[in-house]
Design an enzyme around this catalytic site. Sequence first.
Site, PDB file in Angstrom:
ATOM      1  N   ASP A   1      28.803  27.386  10.042  1.00 12.59           N
ATOM      2  CA  ASP A   1      28.452  26.200   8.836  1.00 12.59           C
ATOM      3  C   ASP A   1      30.095  25.661   8.729  1.00 12.59           C
ATOM      4  O   ASP A   1      31.288  26.855   8.878  1.00 12.59           O
ATOM      5  CB  ASP A   1      28.663  27.891   7.834  1.00 12.59           C
ATOM      6  CG  ASP A   1      28.181  26.338   5.800  1.00 12.59           C
ATOM      7  OD1 ASP A   1      27.913  25.884   5.924  1.00 12.59           O
ATOM      8  OD2 ASP A   1      29.827  26.753   6.200  1.00 12.59           O
TER       9      ASP A   1
ATOM     10  N   GLU B   1      24.396  22.980  11.173  1.00  7.54           N
ATOM     11  CA  GLU B   1      23.312  21.838  10.357  1.00  7.54           C
ATOM     12  C   GLU B   1      23.697  20.243  10.394  1.00  7.54           C
ATOM     13  O   GLU B   1      24.684  19.424  11.929  1.00  7.54           O
ATOM     14  CB  GLU B   1      24.392  21.509   9.488  1.00  7.54           C
ATOM     15  CG  GLU B   1      24.378  23.192   8.276  1.00  7.54           C
ATOM     16  CD  GLU B   1      25.434  23.400   6.898  1.00  7.54           C
ATOM     17  OE1 GLU B   1      25.198  23.343   5.847  1.00  7.54           O
ATOM     18  OE2 GLU B   1      26.679  22.896   7.529  1.00  7.54           O
TER      19      GLU B   1
ATOM     20  N   CYS C   1      19.269  32.664  -1.317  1.00  5.56           N
ATOM     21  CA  CYS C   1      20.250  33.733  -1.388  1.00  5.56           C
ATOM     22  C   CYS C   1      19.695  33.781   0.342  1.00  5.56           C
ATOM     23  O   CYS C   1      18.618  34.115   0.843  1.00  5.56           O
ATOM     24  CB  CYS C   1      19.467  34.416  -2.736  1.00  5.56           C
ATOM     25  SG  CYS C   1      20.517  36.450  -1.975  1.00  5.56           S
TER      26      CYS C   1
ATOM     27  N   CYS D   1      17.694  38.200  -0.962  1.00  2.86           N
ATOM     28  CA  CYS D   1      16.280  37.552  -1.106  1.00  2.86           C
ATOM     29  C   CYS D   1      15.611  36.169  -1.137  1.00  2.86           C
ATOM     30  O   CYS D   1      14.212  36.370  -1.579  1.00  2.86           O
ATOM     31  CB  CYS D   1      16.204  37.698  -2.367  1.00  2.86           C
ATOM     32  SG  CYS D   1      16.863  36.981  -3.805  1.00  2.86           S
TER      33      CYS D   1
ATOM     34  N   CYS E   1      23.951  35.439  -6.818  1.00  3.11           N
ATOM     35  CA  CYS E   1      22.664  35.447  -7.429  1.00  3.11           C
ATOM     36  C   CYS E   1      22.120  35.504  -8.368  1.00  3.11           C
ATOM     37  O   CYS E   1      23.024  36.572  -8.997  1.00  3.11           O
ATOM     38  CB  CYS E   1      22.054  36.087  -5.672  1.00  3.11           C
ATOM     39  SG  CYS E   1      19.825  35.950  -6.068  1.00  3.11           S
TER      40      CYS E   1
ATOM     41  N   CYS F   1      19.634  38.943  -7.175  1.00  3.97           N
ATOM     42  CA  CYS F   1      19.615  40.440  -6.603  1.00  3.97           C
ATOM     43  C   CYS F   1      21.401  40.104  -6.533  1.00  3.97           C
ATOM     44  O   CYS F   1      22.082  39.202  -7.282  1.00  3.97           O
ATOM     45  CB  CYS F   1      19.366  39.559  -5.704  1.00  3.97           C
ATOM     46  SG  CYS F   1      20.178  39.272  -4.693  1.00  3.97           S
TER      47      CYS F   1
ATOM     48  N   ASP G   1      30.705  29.944   1.860  1.00  2.00           N
ATOM     49  CA  ASP G   1      30.381  29.576   3.572  1.00  2.00           C
ATOM     50  C   ASP G   1      29.038  30.335   4.194  1.00  2.00           C
ATOM     51  O   ASP G   1      28.366  30.493   5.287  1.00  2.00           O
ATOM     52  CB  ASP G   1      32.289  29.633   3.739  1.00  2.00           C
ATOM     53  CG  ASP G   1      32.599  28.131   3.503  1.00  2.00           C
ATOM     54  OD1 ASP G   1      31.801  26.930   2.526  1.00  2.00           O
ATOM     55  OD2 ASP G   1      33.152  28.058   3.333  1.00  2.00           O
TER      56      ASP G   1
END
Length: 487
Positions: A227, A323, A376, A379, A395, A398, A405
């Site tokens: 990332d 990406e 997330c 989850c 989140c 959860c 990042d």
Amino acid sequence: MKRFEPRAGFVVQAYRFALDPNVGQEQGFRSHCGAARAAFNWAVSWVTAVWWQRRAEQSYGIAEEQLTPWRPDSLPALRKAFNEVKHTDPRFAGWWADNSKEAYSTGLANAAAAFDNYRKSKQGVRAGRRMGRPRRKSKRGARLSCRFTTGAIRVEADRRHVTLPRLGTIRTHENTRKLQRRLAAGTARILSATVTFARGRWFVSFQVEVIRDARTPARTDTVVGVDLGVKHLAVLADNTGKITYVPNPGHYDNALARLRRLSRRVSRRQGPDRRTGRTPSRRWVKADAERNRVHHRVANLRTDALHKLTTKIRAEHHTVVVEDLNVAGMLSNRRLARKVADAGFGQIRRQIEYKGQWSGGATVKADRWYPSSKTCSDCGAVKAKLPLHVRVFNCEQCPLVMDRDANAARNLAALAAAVKTGTGVAGDQDAQASNPRGADRQTRATTRPRKRPGERAGGATPHQRTETGIFAEPKRSRSGDGMNLSG
């Protein structure tokens, strides 16, 4: 134009070395680069002159079959026409023999490629931004470059000199042992050499067909997600749960205070003025050279840091997930442009891809609209909004709370597993990941109608060819203020 394909077991690689030419050799460099620019400008003018001639003839009511024929823009056709003209044209007759034929071939090849890219862009078969019609190069702004494909091109055995056609033997600023060893062993073959002036000095780049030894990553069973960011240049998360932060060197920011001081010094001295013909003072030239040295050092440091980072990533991991960032769009943001340009996002992905091919690794490119930061990593819940200033992912489904990042890097690493198990696309090299949330795209309620491929108002230049290879005939545009050409 046909692309060169290396032999089985070979790859094409470039070796670049800085040069230390003497005064006479530097004059030869500039003469050859100027000859390449002159040949390019001649080719552009020779082809486009017919475009405007046909437009004028049509305005006079001349019949279609009586119009001036199109001139071809392929490289063999340009070479044949230039060889006939150079002996009689006063622009070349007096000095064309002073340079190697490769200098003129460089300009003609660049012109042929420019016309080919322009045509493909108009037809909608070329990716990227739309290409404008080829234009003449200015003497002040053109890049100094010349390519040699034939003649005496070699790296000397003393590893401190190279030989180029018509330019002779030139001393290199650095040792050439990395290339000379391969040439002596017979595992490399020089295809071409390109002389370029960049960052204040001359370079020679050898395009080489070379056998690269098979390299196995240190951790063949690991998948890492990369990332990219501004605060941290890269955050790496592998499938074992290890997270690594790569700090952003910020080479330009570190030199910004000095650059501002030197820029003020340059602005206070008498510089060049094209309107009045004023030449710069010697103190201005000295101050400008000092400022440019800082810019060149920043660029060199950035290049070195990016190569070390991507080489390390490829040496340790087999599968890398990156990406597909819209770097051009980021650069249009005035608040982020300087940081993004200094980080070099586009170079990182490009180097990871081709170095992965050398090492036998796999590269997975996540879709541009994949919500890696909003999802997330525990989850799988996806946030509707996550502003850029929020640096911690919290989140709501959860108890996960972690760095934004790092969460995105973990999602990218997990994406490779989804690709291989069939929930994405095929898990082969250079695979494109699917888009699990098409609704994440930012769309308009009303969009402007896009023009069909090959439709452009106001252009009198042919940009499409028929099956017989002749340019399609122009048609009037809807607005009536120009010519529109379609196949």
